[in-house]
Write an enzyme that holds these catalytic residues in place. Structure first.
Site, PDB file in Angstrom:
ATOM      1  N   ASP A 170      65.129  17.581  54.234  1.00 16.31           N
ATOM      2  CA  ASP A 170      65.406  16.189  53.826  1.00 16.31           C
ATOM      3  C   ASP A 170      64.710  16.238  52.166  1.00 16.31           C
ATOM      4  O   ASP A 170      63.704  16.258  52.094  1.00 16.31           O
ATOM      5  CB  ASP A 170      64.509  15.189  54.602  1.00 16.31           C
ATOM      6  N   MET A 181      68.861  13.098  49.519  1.00 19.24           N
ATOM      7  CA  MET A 181      68.666  11.300  49.491  1.00 19.24           C
ATOM      8  C   MET A 181      67.883  11.279  47.939  1.00 19.24           C
ATOM      9  O   MET A 181      66.889  11.044  47.742  1.00 19.24           O
ATOM     10  CB  MET A 181      67.872  10.821  50.543  1.00 19.24           C
ATOM     11  N   HIS A 213      67.165  21.474  59.148  1.00 24.95           N
ATOM     12  CA  HIS A 213      67.438  20.219  58.320  1.00 24.95           C
ATOM     13  C   HIS A 213      66.528  20.197  57.288  1.00 24.95           C
ATOM     14  O   HIS A 213      65.183  19.605  57.521  1.00 24.95           O
ATOM     15  CB  HIS A 213      67.564  18.985  59.203  1.00 24.95           C
ATOM     16  N   MET A 237      64.091  14.011  49.178  1.00 26.67           N
ATOM     17  CA  MET A 237      63.939  12.762  48.726  1.00 26.67           C
ATOM     18  C   MET A 237      63.090  12.513  47.352  1.00 26.67           C
ATOM     19  O   MET A 237      62.442  13.439  47.113  1.00 26.67           O
ATOM     20  CB  MET A 237      63.091  12.034  49.700  1.00 26.67           C
ATOM     21  N   HIS A 264      69.816  17.964  53.307  1.00 20.47           N
ATOM     22  CA  HIS A 264      70.098  16.630  52.923  1.00 20.47           C
ATOM     23  C   HIS A 264      69.593  15.861  51.631  1.00 20.47           C
ATOM     24  O   HIS A 264      68.426  15.630  51.782  1.00 20.47           O
ATOM     25  CB  HIS A 264      69.859  15.897  54.208  1.00 20.47           C
ATOM     26  N   SER A 275      64.755  18.630  61.878  1.00 25.31           N
ATOM     27  CA  SER A 275      64.139  18.454  60.572  1.00 25.31           C
ATOM     28  C   SER A 275      62.675  18.566  60.014  1.00 25.31           C
ATOM     29  O   SER A 275      61.747  18.299  60.885  1.00 25.31           O
ATOM     30  CB  SER A 275      64.408  16.628  60.206  1.00 25.31           C
ATOM     31  N   ASP A 326      71.723  11.439  62.143  1.00 23.40           N
ATOM     32  CA  ASP A 326      70.376  11.449  61.774  1.00 23.40           C
ATOM     33  C   ASP A 326      69.680  10.365  61.673  1.00 23.40           C
ATOM     34  O   ASP A 326      69.853   9.374  61.146  1.00 23.40           O
ATOM     35  CB  ASP A 326      70.472  12.058  60.167  1.00 23.40           C
ATOM     36  N   MET A 340      73.982   8.241  58.960  1.00 18.06           N
ATOM     37  CA  MET A 340      72.624   7.840  59.509  1.00 18.06           C
ATOM     38  C   MET A 340      72.540   6.705  60.433  1.00 18.06           C
ATOM     39  O   MET A 340      73.182   5.711  60.364  1.00 18.06           O
ATOM     40  CB  MET A 340      72.118   7.010  58.091  1.00 18.06           C
TER      41      MET A 340
END
Length: 225
Positions: A36, A69, A34, A38, A67, A10, A176, A138
């Site tokens: 993330d 979020m 990965h 957000m 990913h 990540s 994750d 998660m």
């Protein structure tokens, strides 16, 4: 089908001032990167978005595991597929029609992933497994890196793996949160075959060696060493 473990470092744990260099440091060892995303709405943190993913995509050939979020993934997720992401994962808690979004993502050129947060039961979503390529469990609360691994979340992994096996589905089970040398074996034994690792990779003196070590630990538990 026998599967080898996927290690997905990540970049949330990397140095954001030198993202391209940080990704280059794991080329040849990482299976996926990965990413993330957000939005400070779905989770109380703000990271990076589509423009950075588009730029970074040009800097490496490693497949991107995005990913999301974020709220309203139906609006934003297709853009990441169009930007060249290999896999785009959105949260079950943020999406009213996961099957429709999964179909949209596949049509846009990526694989589709469904994420289940810490406090969300997995049972209501097991029937959706035939429509996705990845299910991400998660093992922390979504929104922050560096949290401690929660082994009690592995019950969800076992439930998902059992359903995949019974129905002979081709779905990756990704975990994750807190994945490191001292936790990856538990996750692999529970049925995970894709592993997001942040500080365990980017906090190591040699990120590439850390990835190789994680893969070996997981492969041994998966019986593919």
């Amino acid at each position: 089908m026998e599967r080898s473990p996927i290690i997905a470092p990540s970049i949330l744990a990397s140095d954001f001032s030198r993202l391209a260099e940080e990704v280059h440091a794991i080329e040849g060892s990482a299976d996926w990167v990965h990413v993330d995303v957000m939005d400070n709405h779905f989770v109380p943190n703000l990271t990076l978005g589509l423009p950075i993913v588009q730029s970074l995509r040009k800097a490496t050939t490693i497949p991107f595991d995005v990913h999301l979020m974020i709220t309203d993934p139906q609006r934003w997720a297709p853009g990441y597929a169009e930007a060249g992401a290999y896999n785009v994962t959105f949260h079950a808690e943020a999406c009213d029609d996961p099957v429709a979004l999964a179909k949209t993502l596949r049509a846009a050129g990526s694989k589709a992933g469904l994420a289940i947060d810490r406090d969300t039961p997995v049972e209501p979503y097991l029937e959706l497994l035939p429509y996705v390529d990845t299910i991400l469990i998660m093992t922390i609360k979504a929104g922050f890196g560096g949290q401690a691994f929660m082994p009690e979340m592995l019950g969800k992994v076992r439930d998902v793996r059992r359903r995949i096996s019974v129905n002979e589905l081709e779905v990756r089970v990704e975990v994750d949160g807190g994945i490191a040398a001292d936790t990856i074996e538990q996750a692999a034994e529970a049925g995970a075959d894709a592993f997001v690792a942040g500080t365990a990779v980017y906090g190591a003196a040699d990120p590439a060696e850390a990835i190789r070590n994680l893969r070996a630990l997981a492969a041994a538990k998966m019986g593919v060493a």
